[in-house]
Design an enzyme around this catalytic site. Structure first.
Site, PDB file in Angstrom:
ATOM      1  N   ASP A   1      26.981  31.986  14.698  1.00 40.02           N
ATOM      2  CA  ASP A   1      27.577  32.063  13.461  1.00 40.02           C
ATOM      3  C   ASP A   1      26.399  32.527  12.271  1.00 40.02           C
ATOM      4  OD1 ASP A   1      29.928  31.163  14.082  1.00 40.02           O
ATOM      5  OD2 ASP A   1      29.525  28.982  13.849  1.00 40.02           O
TER       6      ASP A   1
ATOM      7  N   CYS B   1      -6.188 -30.576  15.296  1.00 44.79           N
ATOM      8  CA  CYS B   1      -6.846 -29.421  14.583  1.00 44.79           C
ATOM      9  C   CYS B   1      -6.690 -29.873  13.030  1.00 44.79           C
ATOM     10  CB  CYS B   1      -6.213 -27.999  14.995  1.00 44.79           C
ATOM     11  SG  CYS B   1      -6.700 -26.915  13.635  1.00 44.79           S
TER      12      CYS B   1
ATOM     13  N   CYS C   1     -11.393 -26.109  14.034  1.00 44.08           N
ATOM     14  CA  CYS C   1     -11.638 -27.152  15.138  1.00 44.08           C
ATOM     15  C   CYS C   1     -12.241 -26.677  16.367  1.00 44.08           C
ATOM     16  CB  CYS C   1     -10.383 -27.692  15.573  1.00 44.08           C
ATOM     17  SG  CYS C   1      -9.343 -26.508  16.793  1.00 44.08           S
TER      18      CYS C   1
ATOM     19  N   LEU D   1       4.877   9.836 -22.878  1.00 45.38           N
ATOM     20  CA  LEU D   1       5.163   8.679 -23.877  1.00 45.38           C
ATOM     21  C   LEU D   1       4.296   7.932 -24.379  1.00 45.38           C
ATOM     22  CD1 LEU D   1       8.421   7.348 -21.763  1.00 45.38           C
ATOM     23  CD2 LEU D   1       8.399   8.797 -24.021  1.00 45.38           C
TER      24      LEU D   1
ATOM     25  N   ASP E   1      23.534  29.705  16.299  1.00 40.17           N
ATOM     26  CA  ASP E   1      22.963  31.023  16.242  1.00 40.17           C
ATOM     27  C   ASP E   1      23.631  31.932  15.992  1.00 40.17           C
ATOM     28  OD1 ASP E   1      20.505  29.345  16.360  1.00 40.17           O
ATOM     29  OD2 ASP E   1      20.187  30.028  18.459  1.00 40.17           O
TER      30      ASP E   1
ATOM     31  N   LYS F   1      11.703   2.197 -15.906  1.00 38.73           N
ATOM     32  CA  LYS F   1      10.268   3.132 -15.808  1.00 38.73           C
ATOM     33  C   LYS F   1      10.063   3.083 -14.209  1.00 38.73           C
ATOM     34  CE  LYS F   1       6.411   4.549 -18.096  1.00 38.73           C
ATOM     35  NZ  LYS F   1       5.243   4.672 -16.795  1.00 38.73           N
TER      36      LYS F   1
ATOM     37  N   GLU G   1      12.124  11.673 -11.438  1.00 42.27           N
ATOM     38  CA  GLU G   1      10.951  10.861 -10.856  1.00 42.27           C
ATOM     39  C   GLU G   1      11.195  10.849  -9.238  1.00 42.27           C
ATOM     40  OE1 GLU G   1       7.140   9.086 -12.094  1.00 42.27           O
ATOM     41  OE2 GLU G   1       8.861  10.115 -12.972  1.00 42.27           O
TER      42      GLU G   1
ATOM     43  N   LYS H   1       5.638  -1.593 -21.275  1.00 41.69           N
ATOM     44  CA  LYS H   1       4.598  -1.629 -20.044  1.00 41.69           C
ATOM     45  C   LYS H   1       4.625  -3.225 -19.756  1.00 41.69           C
ATOM     46  CE  LYS H   1       3.281   1.160 -18.046  1.00 41.69           C
ATOM     47  NZ  LYS H   1       1.948   2.238 -18.364  1.00 41.69           N
TER      48      LYS H   1
ATOM     49  N   GLU I   1      15.930   2.088 -20.319  1.00 40.68           N
ATOM     50  CA  GLU I   1      16.142   2.532 -18.924  1.00 40.68           C
ATOM     51  C   GLU I   1      14.765   1.745 -18.219  1.00 40.68           C
ATOM     52  OE1 GLU I   1      15.649   6.732 -19.080  1.00 40.68           O
ATOM     53  OE2 GLU I   1      16.640   7.148 -20.753  1.00 40.68           O
TER      54      GLU I   1
END
Length: 743
Positions: free
Chosen positions: A47, A444, A422, A95, A45, A127, A185, A325, A125
């Site tokens: 500083d 079982c 069972c 796009l 505080d 996506k 993104e 895609k 690249e």
């Protein structure tokens, strides 16, 4: 006149004073932000007060510097994001998409025709499936962050974006342009998503349907302190408006962004043909889960920026880029019911039955829910519309509910109190256990079916033509009335005569329920092992041959197949190596077992508990009588050298000369520990084709990386010679490249 006076006064302020004032003001704003939003102050505080007084003194001496935007004129306190509308200097376009190779090839043909030269390249690249954001830097300082909005106008989210640790508040280096817009993104890591939803449900807040919504919701918090608690990340993938920046190749621009300190990705590739594009798409189609974030496709761009200008854009998308895609891995569907399944060790696990839906190229009807606490944490109700995800070969899972679509008819799931197969009362194995278990291990039918299926599987005895349908038919047939396999002890005494009359439901491996005929809707019933003439099917004969061959399986595989709790392939390998026979394992005390390398007290206790059951001992006795090899040949002294003792090795990618399991067994036989992740303690990483992120991590940590030739040297000549054969490690990490969302 006042404005003119201020301009005249400012021009009389020495340049070094103006620069000092701007730097102090920026530092004070940064300290306030770290204090009020991030709770991470980096100065005391005292500083901070000293810096503020210095700024006040400068403004006292030069009043023209005291503007309404100065920290001296603003009341310090909690920040608030107002989401005011802001206009992008350059539009953020969308796009066009390509969903098949024909559409991709048609786009590439149009590009080649329109640019008029064969001398062009494509930048491929990944996506990123996240939220598009536009960052504005002026003279290297982050002045604004905004959502994409409609492409022309977005919402100001600057205080929230400043909480993302990866985004620099000031760009590094020299030759920073006067103005530059950086597109990227923001995403929410999958591994943190479920934890966030659990916290929200516990606080009676709405959970998010998927990680993308979590990223968007986190950025739309009015209080940046809330955003600061969310593990948001960003990758940048483009440049918008700019002043004082000249560059010819988009790939070179990405290298430049990296030098400025911006978070760029490492998986881009420049290719010179459509064949190269196809290869990139195919690679990440198979390895899309080896990267550090969710992707839903590949963006292909013309790399030459002057040629981009020649092609131009439509009203919504550039002609010089397209998004390939992949088949969607997240879709919405109806949660029809929540059932429970019983595993081979008695663990009872809830799973979701959903309306059949196409996900990642296959039809999904069931999804895992792990345990009752996960059901509660996800906040899902029977009847909800839910987001279901299937990542590669991973079992489909429910991410969360679409809360806004609820109509009031949904109901909560209640965990059953008794085994659905069972009727035995369920209980936790220990008081603090989350999981409920069926204690009826011997009779079982569900546990027996799952144990027999596991016993025949690749990690255990690896019996050909012995799949889930066979396991179900042998343990719970419709005809004859009594099962052929009453427990595992009967496995090696099976005969073809026993198999021929068996009729059984054809069960679905994911749910344990009968499959249905798609035309009639009736449950499928089959004569599993005999053909229409009453003769044994080829797969039945092959299965019996596989069972006979399994009598010579190594001890480690036999131990794995016994389904001793906590004893998987790695622990079984250690037990077999150190005790050499099943008799010696049985005779060893719990303390002796626990003292063995790689075993420990939990596994030791579980082994002793298993051998304490008389019916387990009967399995061992009958297998021995049938000729199953219950010991590895040789004595401890004959074991041979173990040159890889104490070394940890990671195997990744596809090896031409070994299966993955074969490579692991070869390493373990020489004393190595085979791990699934790379760390500083890893001695070697063995890579085949398509190694994924483990190769990158090894290079980053400078762990020796071996190709198949190097792997052979490791096995035959030892670690010192293998180090000499390791692939070269770059002096520095490769220049990072951005991901692309394809706004």
């Amino acid at each position: 006149m006042a404005g003119e006076d201020r301009v005249e006064q400012e021009s009389s302020v020495p340049a070094d004073v103006r620069e000092k004032h701007a730097l102090l003001a920026e530092q004070i704003e940064e300290h306030r932000f770290r204090y009020y939003v991030k709770d991470q102050p980096v100065v005391s505080d005292a500083d901070f007060d000293r810096q503020l007084r210095s700024l006040e003194a400068l403004e006292e001496e030069h009043p023209s510097l005291r503007t309404p935007d100065s920290p001296t004129q603003k009341v310090a306190g909690p920040y608030r994001t107002e989401f005011t509308s802001v206009e992008h200097r350059e539009r953020m376009l969308s796009l066009d998409n390509a969903f098949d190779d024909e559409e991709l090839a048609a786009w590439a043909d149009r590009v080649a025709k329109d640019v008029g030269t064969p001398d062009h390249h494509f930048l491929c690249e990944l996506k990123v499936d996240g939220l598009a954001v536009n960052l504005t830097y002026e003279h290297g300082r982050l002045t604004r962050a905004a959502t994409r909005g409609d492409g022309r106008t977005g919402e100001d989210i600057t205080p929230n974006v400043r909480t993302i640790a990866e985004i620099p508040h000031r760009l590094k280096g020299e030759d920073i342009p006067a103005l530059v817009e950086i597109r990227g993104e923001v995403f929410f890591p999958m591994e943190d998503f479920e934890e966030l939803n659990a916290r929200l449900v516990a606080a009676d807040d709405k959970p998010f349907a998927n990680p993308r919504n979590a990223a968007a919701g986190s950025l739309r918090q009015k209080d940046p302190k809330v955003t600061a608690t969310r593990p948001l990340h960003m990758v940048v993938h483009g440049i918008g408006a700019h002043e004082g920046l000249s560059i010819d190749r988009l790939s070179a621009a990405y290298d430049l962004l990296h030098t400025w300190g911006l978070p760029t990705a490492r998986h881009n590739k420049v290719v010179d043909s459509l064949a190269g594009v196809r290869e990139f798409i195919a690679h990440y189609g198979e390895n899309r889960h080896s990267v550090e974030h969710e992707i839903d496709g590949v963006v292909v761009k013309l790399d030459e920026i002057p040629l981009q200008g020649r092609l131009g854009s439509t009203s919504r998308a550039p002609r010089w880029a397209i998004a390939w895609k992949y088949a969607p891995e997240e879709v919405n569907t109806k949660l029809v019911n929540i059932r429970v399944g019983v595993g081979r060790t008695g663990r009872v696990t809830p799973y979701a039955q959903v309306e059949p839906v196409e996900v990642a190229g296959s039809e999904v009807e069931f999804a895992t829910l792990h345990n009752q606490n996960v059901v509660k944490a996800k906040g899902v109700l029977i009847g909800d519309t839910v987001v279901i995800r299937k990542a590669g070969e991973v079992i489909p899972e429910i991410l969360g509910p679409v809360v806004d679509l609820r109509d009031g008819t949904e109901k909560a799931f209640e965990m059953p109190t008794h085994c659905p197969e069972c009727g035995t009362e369920l209980r936790p194995m220990k008081e603090a256990d989350i999981d409920l278990r069926c204690p009826n291990a011997r009779t079982c039918p569900a546990q027996l079916r799952e144990r027999v299926f596991y016993l025949a599987g690749r990690k255990s005895l690896d019996i050909d033509h012995f799949g889930y349908v066979a396991a179900a038919a042998l343990t719970r047939p419709l005809e004859p009335a009594e099962p052929v396999l009453k427990d595992e002890s009967d496995l090696f005494s099976l005969t073809v005569e026993q198999l021929l009359p068996i009729r059984a439901y054809v069960l679905d491996q994911d749910s344990g329920l009968p499959k249905r005929d798609p035309k009639t809707g009736e449950e499928k019933i089959a004569t599993v092992f005999a053909n229409q003439q009453g003769e044994p099917k080829k797969n039945a004969v092959a299965m019996l041959e596989g069972i006979a061959a399994a009598k010579d399986a190594p001890l480690a595989r036999v131990l794995t197949g016994l389904s001793i709790r906590h004893v998987g392939p790695v622990a079984a390998q250690e037990l077999a190596r150190q005790f050499r026979s099943i008799e010696r394992i049985d005779e060893a005390t719990e303390e002796e077992l626990a003292a063995a390398d790689g075993v420990g007290p939990t596994i030791a206790a579980s082994v002793k508990q298993w051998f304490a059951e008389d019916w387990h001992r009967e399995i061992v006795r009958k297998w021995r009588e049938a000729g199953v090899r219950m010991a590895d040949e040789g004595s401890d002294e004959d074991e041979g050298p173990r040159p890889l003792e104490g070394l940890t090795v990671v195997v990744t990618g596809t090896l031409a000369g070994h299966t993955r399991d074969g490579a692991k067994e070869a390493l373990q036989a020489l004393g190595a520990k085979v791990a699934g992740s790379v760390s500083k303690k890893t001695a070697f990483v063995v890579v085949g084709d398509n190694p994924g992120s483990k190769y990158d991590k090894a290079m980053q940590l400078k762990v020796p990386v071996l190709d198949e030739d190097g792997f052979a040297i490791l096995l035959e000549q030892g670690p010192e010679r293998a180090k000499e054969a390791a692939l070269p490690v770059p002096e520095a990490a490769p220049a990072a490249d951005p991901e692309n969302s394809g706004e």
